[in-house]
Write a protein that holds these residues in place. Structure first.
Motif, PDB file in Angstrom:
ATOM      1  N   VAL A 209      58.786  26.940  -0.451  1.00  0.00           N
ATOM      2  CA  VAL A 209      59.470  27.615   0.656  1.00  0.00           C
ATOM      3  C   VAL A 209      60.576  26.728   1.213  1.00  0.00           C
ATOM      4  CG1 VAL A 209      59.201  28.473   3.012  1.00  0.00           C
ATOM      5  CG2 VAL A 209      57.513  29.080   1.271  1.00  0.00           C
TER       6      VAL A 209
ATOM      7  N   MET B  57      58.656  30.730   6.075  1.00  0.00           N
ATOM      8  CA  MET B  57      59.930  31.318   5.656  1.00  0.00           C
ATOM      9  C   MET B  57      60.886  31.416   6.845  1.00  0.00           C
ATOM     10  SD  MET B  57      60.284  32.092   2.401  1.00  0.00           S
ATOM     11  CE  MET B  57      61.561  33.364   2.502  1.00  0.00           C
TER      12      MET B  57
ATOM     13  N   ALA C 155      56.165  39.738   1.847  1.00  0.00           N
ATOM     14  CA  ALA C 155      55.082  39.372   0.941  1.00  0.00           C
ATOM     15  C   ALA C 155      53.735  39.429   1.645  1.00  0.00           C
ATOM     16  CB  ALA C 155      55.325  37.965   0.390  1.00  0.00           C
TER      17      ALA C 155
ATOM     18  N   VAL D 161      54.787  32.062  -1.292  1.00  0.00           N
ATOM     19  CA  VAL D 161      55.051  31.730   0.111  1.00  0.00           C
ATOM     20  C   VAL D 161      53.980  30.823   0.700  1.00  0.00           C
ATOM     21  CG1 VAL D 161      56.399  33.826   0.537  1.00  0.00           C
ATOM     22  CG2 VAL D 161      53.933  33.834   0.977  1.00  0.00           C
TER      23      VAL D 161
ATOM     24  N   ASN E 214      60.559  39.284   5.690  1.00  0.00           N
ATOM     25  CA  ASN E 214      59.281  38.698   5.304  1.00  0.00           C
ATOM     26  C   ASN E 214      58.297  39.826   5.002  1.00  0.00           C
ATOM     27  OD1 ASN E 214      59.646  35.798   5.517  1.00  0.00           O
ATOM     28  ND2 ASN E 214      59.926  36.131   7.713  1.00  0.00           N
TER      29      ASN E 214
ATOM     30  N   ALA F 121      62.726  37.402  -3.853  1.00  0.00           N
ATOM     31  CA  ALA F 121      61.690  36.408  -4.113  1.00  0.00           C
ATOM     32  C   ALA F 121      60.347  37.095  -4.320  1.00  0.00           C
ATOM     33  CB  ALA F 121      61.598  35.420  -2.948  1.00  0.00           C
ATOM     34  N   ASP F 122      59.584  36.589  -5.278  1.00  0.00           N
ATOM     35  CA  ASP F 122      58.250  37.114  -5.547  1.00  0.00           C
ATOM     36  C   ASP F 122      57.505  36.093  -6.397  1.00  0.00           C
ATOM     37  OD1 ASP F 122      56.992  40.228  -5.427  1.00  0.00           O
ATOM     38  OD2 ASP F 122      56.073  38.909  -6.912  1.00  0.00           O
TER      39      ASP F 122
ATOM     40  N   LEU G  61      58.642  32.607  -6.252  1.00  0.00           N
ATOM     41  CA  LEU G  61      58.202  31.945  -5.020  1.00  0.00           C
ATOM     42  C   LEU G  61      56.780  32.329  -4.668  1.00  0.00           C
ATOM     43  CD1 LEU G  61      59.018  30.315  -2.368  1.00  0.00           C
ATOM     44  CD2 LEU G  61      59.431  32.583  -1.363  1.00  0.00           C
TER      45      LEU G  61
ATOM     46  N   THR H  12      61.124  38.732   0.542  1.00  0.00           N
ATOM     47  CA  THR H  12      59.937  38.256  -0.169  1.00  0.00           C
ATOM     48  C   THR H  12      59.085  39.449  -0.590  1.00  0.00           C
ATOM     49  OG1 THR H  12      58.580  38.026   1.832  1.00  0.00           O
ATOM     50  CG2 THR H  12      59.918  36.122   1.177  1.00  0.00           C
TER      51      THR H  12
END
Length: 276
Positions: free
Chosen positions: A77, A128, A98, A71, A96, A39-40, A69, A15
């Motif tokens: 999620v 997540m 982000a 979060v 993880n 993912a971002d 995504l 993320t």
């Protein structure tokens, strides 16, 4: 199980992979032949990460899937594991990474802004983890990597929300590691010091702060961000391969972690002098 974790042909979900440490981790893992599900919240940043990997590795680039995504969005999620499984045959690594920042003291921070940070930096990480643990358990050798912070070891003024979240990441990761120690899923918690990312520029300013105040605080904070993300990522990936439970990234993190252990009440005065 091998002494070092083998990353080639495994799959990592990252993320916050559009920039900073997340993008740098994507590069380091791709170099090791690891498949990537990135993912971002910013799709154009994700595409930039994928393109830079392709430009660097060419035909040696591993499979990379992109997933827009937030979060903090529970439904997004919850749906991500299925989306990743459609593109990859396995998930062996969840990073993880982000996170966001919030300027100002506790009294300057609105309840909405405080909750916004906690939803992303702590609760998003927990969501997540819950979403992907079933897939990680299916792997013969999996790892959960949670990015905390130097401010998950020390708690300076002006960082009430950020420290609350990052201390929470630390506690969650340590307890979960004990719960999973007889499984095939290991846990690593990472405490980066000053890494040269754009988090200061993207930090949410306290209500009522002038542009001059915001700019001054950003410049003060940026002076502490020295290590290139690529170097931080190399340290983290090496720690993943070595199955380390805790990683201190940067001399500032190592020194201040020691200071806090020696002076758990008196360390703020030393931190203040070092910051000057």
């Amino acid at each position: 199980m091998a002494d070092r974790m083998r990353l080639r042909d495994r799959c990592a979900v990252i993320t916050g992979a559009g920039n900073g440490i997340g993008a740098a981790l994507a590069h380091r893992l791709a170099e090791r032949g690891c498949h990537l599900a990135l993912a971002d919240i910013r799709p154009h940043d994700l595409e930039a990460t994928r393109m830079s990997i392709r430009e660097r590795l060419g035909d040696a680039s591993p499979p990379v899937s992109l997933h827009t995504l937030d979060v903090a969005d529970r439904d997004s999620v919850a749906a991500l594991p299925e989306a990743v499984a459609e593109r990859h045959s396995r998930v062996d690594l969840l990073i993880n990474n982000a996170g966001v920042a919030l300027g100002g003291t506790f009294e300057q921070s609105s309840e909405a802004d405080f909750d916004w940070l906690m939803e992303i930096n702590l609760l998003g990480l927990v969501r997540m983890t819950r979403a992907f643990l079933p897939l990680l358990h299916e792997s013969d050798d999996a790892r959960l990597v949670n990015i905390s912070s130097l401010f998950g070891l020390i708690a300076p003024p002006g960082q009430t929300a950020y420290s609350a979240a990052k201390f929470g990441v630390r506690g969650f990761s340590n307890a979960l590691a004990e719960e999973l120690k007889r499984s095939t899923v290991g846990v690593t918690v990472v405490h980066p010091g000053g890494i040269r990312t754009g988090i200061a520029q993207r930090a949410r300013a306290p209500q009522g702060a002038s542009n001059a105040q915001v700019e001054r605080e950003q410049k003060r904070f940026e002076r502490l961000l020295r290590m290139p993300p690529a170097r931080a990522a190399e340290i983290i990936v090496d720690a993943i391969e070595r199955r380390k439970r805790r990683v201190l990234v940067g001399s500032d993190a190592k020194v201040l972690a020691l200071v806090e252990r020696l002076m758990p009440v008196g360390y703020p005065a030393i931190v203040e002098r070092l910051a000057r």
